[in-house]
Design a protein around this motif. Structure first.
Motif, short mmCIF file in Angstrom:
data_model
loop_
_atom_site.label_atom_id
_atom_site.label_comp_id
_atom_site.label_asym_id
_atom_site.label_seq_id
_atom_site.Cartn_x
_atom_site.Cartn_y
_atom_site.Cartn_z
N MET A 65 5.88 6.28 2.64
CA MET A 65 6.35 6.09 4.05
C MET A 65 5.42 5.24 4.85
N THR A 66 5.97 4.91 5.99
CA THR A 66 5.34 4.14 7.06
C THR A 66 4.71 5.24 7.70
N ALA A 67 3.65 4.79 8.47
CA ALA A 67 2.85 5.85 9.45
C ALA A 67 3.96 6.08 10.53
N GLY A 68 4.60 5.35 11.28
CA GLY A 68 5.60 5.45 12.01
C GLY A 68 6.73 6.66 11.60
N ALA A 69 7.16 6.37 10.25
CA ALA A 69 8.15 7.23 9.93
C ALA A 69 7.52 8.73 9.47
N PRO A 100 6.55 -2.97 0.09
CA PRO A 100 6.95 -4.28 -0.62
C PRO A 100 8.37 -4.85 -0.20
N GLU A 101 8.86 -4.18 0.72
CA GLU A 101 10.20 -4.74 1.56
C GLU A 101 9.60 -5.45 2.76
N ASP A 102 8.51 -5.07 3.30
CA ASP A 102 7.86 -5.94 4.57
C ASP A 102 6.59 -6.19 4.45
N ARG A 103 6.11 -7.25 3.98
CA ARG A 103 4.55 -7.20 3.56
C ARG A 103 3.66 -7.32 4.77
N ARG A 104 4.29 -7.15 5.96
CA ARG A 104 3.26 -6.95 7.31
C ARG A 104 3.17 -5.58 7.41
N ARG A 105 3.97 -4.66 6.93
CA ARG A 105 3.74 -3.11 7.05
C ARG A 105 3.19 -2.56 5.89
N ALA A 106 2.30 -1.48 6.09
CA ALA A 106 1.63 -0.65 5.29
C ALA A 106 2.59 0.75 5.06
#
Length: 171
Positions: A65-69, A100-106
């Motif tokens: 999960m992203t931090a936002g999600a 892996p779908e958006d290399r700018r996000r963790a």
């Protein structure tokens, strides 16, 4: 916490003196309280608080999960979510990776070591629950499933009602 625990209300007498409705309501409340006890014990073993345990459960269920999600799913502010992620990473329960779908996000994932501990803690509960359920007929299982699904929906609706009351207190 149930209203019963807040008011101190206890059944008037032995189980035989309660109505079936009272007995069912008390059993449902007792089941919820026992579930809380299990989660409290698991949080203690993992060395986390209950919010962090909930976060671990959400991330494990999602896989990553992203931090936002995660903030949305846990109903926490971004700042509280970031603090929880930092605690859980420092404790070795979560790992930060590049999406892996958006290399700018963790994204965060539960570590393999924590998954093993969680499986050791909760796996036997799932097995014992399945053994209990084998005692029931298909019709009885449908009844239990229907009750649990309706009860879950009712609980979520009540949580939303309580949250709305906090946002718009009576005045």
């Amino acid at each position: 916490m149930s209203k019963q625990s807040l008011t101190g209300r206890r059944p008037a007498g032995p189980p035989g003196e309660r109505t079936p409705l009272e007995a069912a309501a008390d059993a449902a409340a007792g089941f919820g309280a026992a579930t809380d006890e299990v989660d409290e014990a698991a949080a203690g073993v993992l060395g986390v608080n209950r919010t962090d345990l909930r976060i671990l459960g959400l991330v494990e269920a999602a896989g990553a999960m992203t931090a936002g999600a995660l903030a949305g799913a846990a109903r926490l502010s971004p700042a509280a979510t970031t603090a929880a992620i930092q605690r859980l990473v420092a404790a070795g329960h979560l790992r930060r990776d590049t999406d892996p779908e958006d290399r700018r996000r963790a994204v965060v994932t539960v570590t393999a070591e924590t998954v093993e501990v969680v499986d050791r803690l909760y796996g036997p509960i799932a097995e014992a629950g399945h053994r209990l359920l084998t005692r029931y007929t298909v019709e009885e299982l449908r009844l239990v499933t229907g009750f649990l699904e309706l009860g879950r929906t009712m609980q979520l609706e009540q949580a939303a009602r309580i949250r709305a009351a906090v946002q718009d207190p009576p005045g």
